[in-house]
Each structure stands twice: as C-alpha cells, then as structure tokens.
Design a protein around this motif. Structure first.
Motif, PDB file in Angstrom:
ATOM      1  N   ASN A   1      -0.802  10.238   1.734  1.00 31.45           N
ATOM      2  CA  ASN A   1      -1.379  10.807   3.039  1.00 31.45           C
ATOM      3  C   ASN A   1      -0.082  10.917   3.844  1.00 31.45           C
ATOM      4  O   ASN A   1       0.061  11.965   4.559  1.00 31.45           O
TER       5      ASN A   1
ATOM      6  N   VAL B   1      -8.632  10.699  -1.901  1.00 34.42           N
ATOM      7  CA  VAL B   1      -8.253   9.391  -2.468  1.00 34.42           C
ATOM      8  C   VAL B   1      -9.512   8.706  -2.933  1.00 34.42           C
ATOM      9  O   VAL B   1      -9.639   8.024  -3.830  1.00 34.42           O
TER      10      VAL B   1
ATOM     11  N   LYS C   1      -6.582   5.905  -5.625  1.00 34.59           N
ATOM     12  CA  LYS C   1      -7.544   5.182  -6.339  1.00 34.59           C
ATOM     13  C   LYS C   1      -7.966   5.420  -7.793  1.00 34.59           C
ATOM     14  O   LYS C   1      -7.458   5.134  -8.645  1.00 34.59           O
TER      15      LYS C   1
END
Ligand SMILES: Cc1ncc(COP(=O)(O)O)c(C=O)c1O
Length: 458
Positions: free
Chosen positions: A121, A253, A280
């Motif tokens: 991010n 994510v 993830k």
C-alpha cells in the motif's frame, strides 16, 4: 510429533509477556494463545487444546495449514536459489509478475513486490503521488490499510489514530464507507441515489482536483464493518475518479485471491482500478509477500521515469516461488467457486441462526468474506459493544459483552475475528472448509452467543 504440555504452555505464555512488545490493547485477563501446531483449519496451543479457525489466522491462510504444495515449492526454491539482490531479478519473481498480469482484471500489467500488505500500500500511494504530481490521498473513515505512518494516515481507523504524538499526515482525507446497515446519511438504498459515492466528488472538488492523487479503498471495507457496497457504488466511484483524473487504488490485501468467490473482489462489480495491492492470500502465510500492480498508462510512465523505491527483499525468490504454487492451487482446485458455494451455505445457516438468536442484527458478506453484527435490540440497532464504558471497563468481560464473548468463544474452541470497538464478528474461514466444519463452528458460535445473552440478560 508435536509435544504438548501444560507447563510448556505456561512458560511460553510467561515468556511471551516478558520478551515481546505487546500489540494493540494488552489485557491482563486475556493472555494470548501460543500456537505450536496447525493442520487444515485446526490449530493447537502448547497445552494441546484444539481450535477450529474461522479467521484463517489473520484472514490470510486461505488454503489451511500444513498444505504440502507451498511447503515443497519453498523448499525447492531454497535449494535452487534462496535469494537474488533486487539489482537483478530471480526467475520466480519474473514468472509471478507475468502470472499476475494474466490473472488480474483489465490492463493491470506491472508489479512491484514487497514483503507485506502495508508495504504494497505504501508503494501504491507513492506511485500514485509521483504519477499525479499531487500529494493528497482520500480513503474511507474506519478503514485499515496497515500500521506505518502513511497507512495510519490513509486508513481512517480511530484505533490507529487515537495516540498522542503519532505523526498523522493531515492532508490525507476521508469519506464514509457505504455502510448501508448504519447509513451515516440516514438514507436507504436505492432511494439514496448513492449519495455516499457522490460525496467523493464533493471532497475532491473542495480539496482541489489537481491536489488529489488517488482514492484508496478495499472493495469490501473490512474494518468499517465488512461493508459490502450496494450495486452501482463502485461504478459511480470509477466514473468520479475518471472525471476528476484521480487514480483509483483497490487494496485487495484481504479481499483478494478467491476469498469473496472471485479471484479478486473488484470483479464482482466489473470495475478495474488503476492500481491494486495484494498480500495475505498471495502466499497464504507460508512466507511473507506483498505486491502492487499498476495499469498500462502508469507502467509506461514509470518505464520512462523509473520508480525511486526498493527493499533488500523486494520480490524474494522463495516468496515468489511459493506464491506461484499457491496461485496454481487456487486455479486447479477452483477455490473461488468453492468460496462462493461454501459462503452461500454458511450465509444461509447464519440467517437461520438469526431466528433463534435475537442479538444477531445483520449478516452480510460475499463468498467466505462474512460479517455478523451483534446488537442489543434489532429494532433500535443499539450496538452490543458498550461505547459508554471507560477504556478499563471495556477490557472487563463482566462489563463488556463483546469482551466476554471473545474470551468465551476461544475457550469453547473456535477462533473468529472481531473488529475493534464494534460488535462485528468477521467470519472468514479457509476456503477449503467443509460443510461439516461449517456446522461444527456455527454450533460453537450459537452456543457462545447464547451464553453471552444469559450472562448479560439480553
Ligand atoms: C485491508 C488490509 N490492508 C493492508 C493490511 C496490512 O497488511 P500487512 O499486515 O501484511 O502489512 C491489512 C492487514 O490486516 C489489511 O487487512
């Protein structure tokens, strides 16, 4: 064979309290578990207690624990080439970037790799700011995008932002998420005409079109309350971003990699962002990896200008090889379809549970990305989380029903996610879950909700 013992468990817990920095809100009454074994959807603590995991650990182990496919892929890569400097590329890194370009929607085509969702991010907003030559980012109130300064600033979660002395970038702005169950505009869909989406246009105009680099959000905002947006929401947001020249960044994510019943959640609404981020489920927790992918026009720009950013472990060979193996599993085992099917079954069962358990106010979700909102009263929608209590009393399971519930459900052998300072439960088991395991977990959920109702006379 894993050896379990009460004394080992006790010692590990003591050492965890002594030697590890305590995260978030430490509570004397709720000692963390120390896990020593995982198999499929089950985890064991050092004392040998077994837990069924409806949270996929931190919403990332989509394929369950102990799957040999990523383990063998990581081992093979360690033997062949454990690591290559980011000044070069490793073969798995190149193959993974190509694979992502193939499976992501639209013209998303070039990837920068990091080690986590937060890093992905950070990269996304830095790329957007450089591309747009503008610094402001707009996000949702109550969203979580990571814990670094920039992510605390773009995520509007009060849990992150409450601490004095923390540096918050004040020029990152926020708008409410499309949380229809508790609409901040007190409207109802579709009569609302998506006023919440139009508020983005208003905010961009007030800030100045040329000062805003991007709007960044999860397609289904988890921290704000597993917020599944109403039909037309993302299409309207895409139109506003195009009209204003502002980039749209999707943080996938948590929603990415088959979790919601599609490979990427944005596919539910046919909306393609300019930038998308992953972590993830890309490796399912077997090794760390984060990725940020950009579209063709941005790729062309950075091909010319370069991107001033790097990490020692950008595109780590072992992580990329593991991700390739995991993506192969999603495809071969059709895990997105499985998430859709199991999610529909679980949703039906939860809606059935509403008839027996009056403190369930709402059940919402897509695929195996689900939320259960608990209330004191369905009519008034008064939250089960007692906001009026002091910070200390909120930690007290005899005073806060959510604290009682969270401790009790673990004691009863089920792990579910909860959202800070809300009464929303996140139900996000691994995508390989069976119907029997759904039934097993929901039975524990219902029992624990009933115990909570009895304790607090609800
Ligand atoms: C939506 C979302 N974005 C970003 C992050 C940060 O990812 P990481 O913890 O891998 O840095 C998380 C973590 O929970 C998340 O849920």
């Amino acid at each position: 064979m894993t050896q379990f013992s009460e004394s080992k468990d006790k010692q590990l817990k003591e050492d965890a309290s002594t030697y590890l920095v305590q995260r978030w809100e430490p509570s004397e009454r709720q000692k963390p578990l120390v896990m020593v074994k995982g198999e499929g959807l089950y985890m064991w603590d050092a004392a040998g207690h077994r837990y069924l995991d409806f949270m996929s650990q931190l919403y990332n182990v989509h394929i369950g624990m102990g799957n040999r496919v990523p383990i063998e892929a990581a081992k093979k890569q360690l033997d062949e080439l454990a690591y290559a400097s980011p000044s070069y590329f490793s073969e798995p890194q190149v193959r993974l970037a190509k694979k992502l370009a193939q499976i992501t929607p639209g013209d998303l085509c070039q990837t920068f790799f990091g080690n986590s969702g937060t890093e992905a991010n950070e990269v996304a907003i830095k790329l957007a700011q450089l591309y747009r030559e503008a610094s402001k980012i707009i996000g949702f109130w109550d969203a979580y995008h990571g814990s670094t300064y920039a992510m605390v600033s773009v995520g509007g979660s009060a849990r992150n932002r409450q601490f004095r002395g923390l540096s918050i970038f004040e020029e990152f702005k926020h708008i409410p998420s499309p949380y229809c169950y508790r609409c901040p505009y007190k409207k109802t869909y579709p009569e609302c005409e998506l006023i919440c989406a139009d508020f983005l246009r208003y905010t961009i105009e007030k800030e100045g079109d040329n000062t805003v680099a991007a709007f960044m959000a999860e397609p289904i905002c988890s921290w704000a309350g597993q917020v599944v947006p109403p039909e037309g929401y993302w299409k309207r947001i895409r139109e506003i971003c195009d009209e204003k020249g502002v980039l749209l960044i999707f943080d996938e994510v948590m929603t990415g990699f088959a979790r919601t019943g599609k490979m990427f959640a944005c596919e539910h609404w046919g909306v393609v962002p300019d930038v998308e981020t992953y972590a993830k489920g890309i490796t399912c927790g077997y090794v760390p990896l984060g990725a940020c992918i950009i579209n063709k026009k941005m790729a062309d720009h950075f091909d010319q200008k370069g991107f001033p950013h790097s990490y020692t472990y950008s595109g780590h060979a072992v992580s990329c090889a593991t991700a390739l193996a995991v993506i192969d599993l999603y495809e071969k085992e059709k895990l997105a379809d499985r998430a859709a099917k199991m999610g529909a079954y679980m949703m039906d069962e939860l809606r059935g549970m509403m008839e027996r358990v009056p403190i369930i106010g709402d059940v919402r979700g897509l695929g195996l990305f689900m939320g259960v909102e608990l209330v004191k009263d369905r009519e008034t929608k008064e939250s089960l989380f007692p906001r009026e209590l002091s910070a200390e009393d909120k930690k007290d399971p005899d005073k806060n029903p959510m604290q009682y519930f969270t401790g009790k459900i673990k004691e009863n052998g089920l792990i579910v996610g909860s959202s800070w300072n809300t009464s929303i439960l996140r139900m996000m088991p691994a995508l390989v879950i069976s119907k029997e395991q759904i039934d097993e977990g929901l039975q524990v959920l219902e029992q624990t909700l009933t115990e909570t109702m009895i304790k607090f006379s609800l």
